[in-house]
Design an enzyme around this catalytic site. Structure first.
Site, mmCIF file in Angstrom:
data_model
loop_
_atom_site.group_PDB
_atom_site.id
_atom_site.type_symbol
_atom_site.label_atom_id
_atom_site.label_comp_id
_atom_site.label_asym_id
_atom_site.label_seq_id
_atom_site.Cartn_x
_atom_site.Cartn_y
_atom_site.Cartn_z
ATOM 1 N N ASP A 103 -15.126 -33.156 -65.275
ATOM 2 C CA ASP A 103 -16.366 -32.423 -65.010
ATOM 3 C C ASP A 103 -17.220 -32.320 -66.271
ATOM 4 O OD1 ASP A 103 -14.411 -30.822 -66.135
ATOM 5 O OD2 ASP A 103 -15.066 -28.995 -65.132
ATOM 6 N N ASP A 106 -16.565 -31.619 -73.659
ATOM 7 C CA ASP A 106 -17.104 -30.555 -74.507
ATOM 8 C C ASP A 106 -16.799 -30.911 -75.969
ATOM 9 O OD1 ASP A 106 -17.750 -28.204 -75.769
ATOM 10 O OD2 ASP A 106 -16.717 -26.890 -74.374
ATOM 11 N N THR A 110 -9.807 -33.184 -74.743
ATOM 12 C CA THR A 110 -9.053 -33.422 -73.506
ATOM 13 C C THR A 110 -9.101 -34.896 -73.112
ATOM 14 O OG1 THR A 110 -9.585 -31.193 -72.763
ATOM 15 C CG2 THR A 110 -8.817 -32.741 -71.086
#
Ligand code: PRP
Length: 182
Positions: A103, A106, A110
């Protein structure tokens, strides 16, 4: 926008803009993978579940869906970016064409961790797809299929959350600073 929740400052990406962009991303993916037997779409829980559901239903090439989940230790500029795998794929990916679906990118930790984790399993190919990427992505993670570049503000909706709130809004909105500092 009527009835905007008091925690929210403004809508950044409307439901209509998301729908159009998801359809566009699906066409890009269909074009690139037209000649492969199938694609494995790997959604990163929890945030990617709505984007993945819409993207997968748009996609007119053979594909299967699988999921991973990670736990990250902190999101500050000084955090180490340490990531721990808490849910792994159900199926092996050797010789498969994998697309990691997020999604948001940032800090980039991850996607960086998952990309390298999956690369060690010898897939035929691995690419990345993210609905949004913040301009503070310090690792400069390459995103092969990107929906939207967004400013470095806290965003919620369409899978994105703040403390698990606002995740199922149909649009992406900016959270007011007082909503996460109070
Ligand atoms: C969010 C998002 C990404 C990750 C991106 O997940 O869904 O997976 O952060 O951040 P990074 O680029 O700084 O690593 P989160 O840890 O909030 O979990 P959730 O998806 O379960 O809400």
């Amino acid at each position: 926008m009527t009835n905007l929740h008091p925690d929210l400052a403004r809508v950044i990406i409307s439901a209509e803009e998301i729908e159009a962009r998801v359809a566009g991303l699906a066409v890009e993916i269909e074009t690139d993978y037209a000649d492969v037997e199938r694609v494995i779409l790997v959604g990163i829980l929890k945030g990617a579940f709505i984007f993945l559901a819409d993207l997968a239903r748009e996609l007119q090439i053979p594909h299967i869906v699988d999921f991973m989940a990670v736990s990250s230790y902190g999101k500050t500029a000084t955090s180490t970016g340490a990531v721990r795998l808490v849910l792994d794929l159900r199926e092996p990916i050797e010789n498969e064409h994998v697309i990691l679906v997020e999604d948001i990118v940032d800090t980039g930790h991850t996607l960086n961790y998952l990309y390298h984790t999956l690369q060690m399993r010898n897939p035929a190919s691995i690419r990345t797809c993210a609905l949004t990427r913040k301009d503070r992505d310090a690792l400069n993670i390459p995103v092969d299929y990107l929906g939207f570049e967004i400013p470095d503000v806290w965003v919620v909706g369409y899978g994105l959350d703040y403390a698990d709130k606002h995740r199922t809004l149909p649009y992406v909105a900016e959270l007011k600073p007082e909503a996460y500092t109070k």
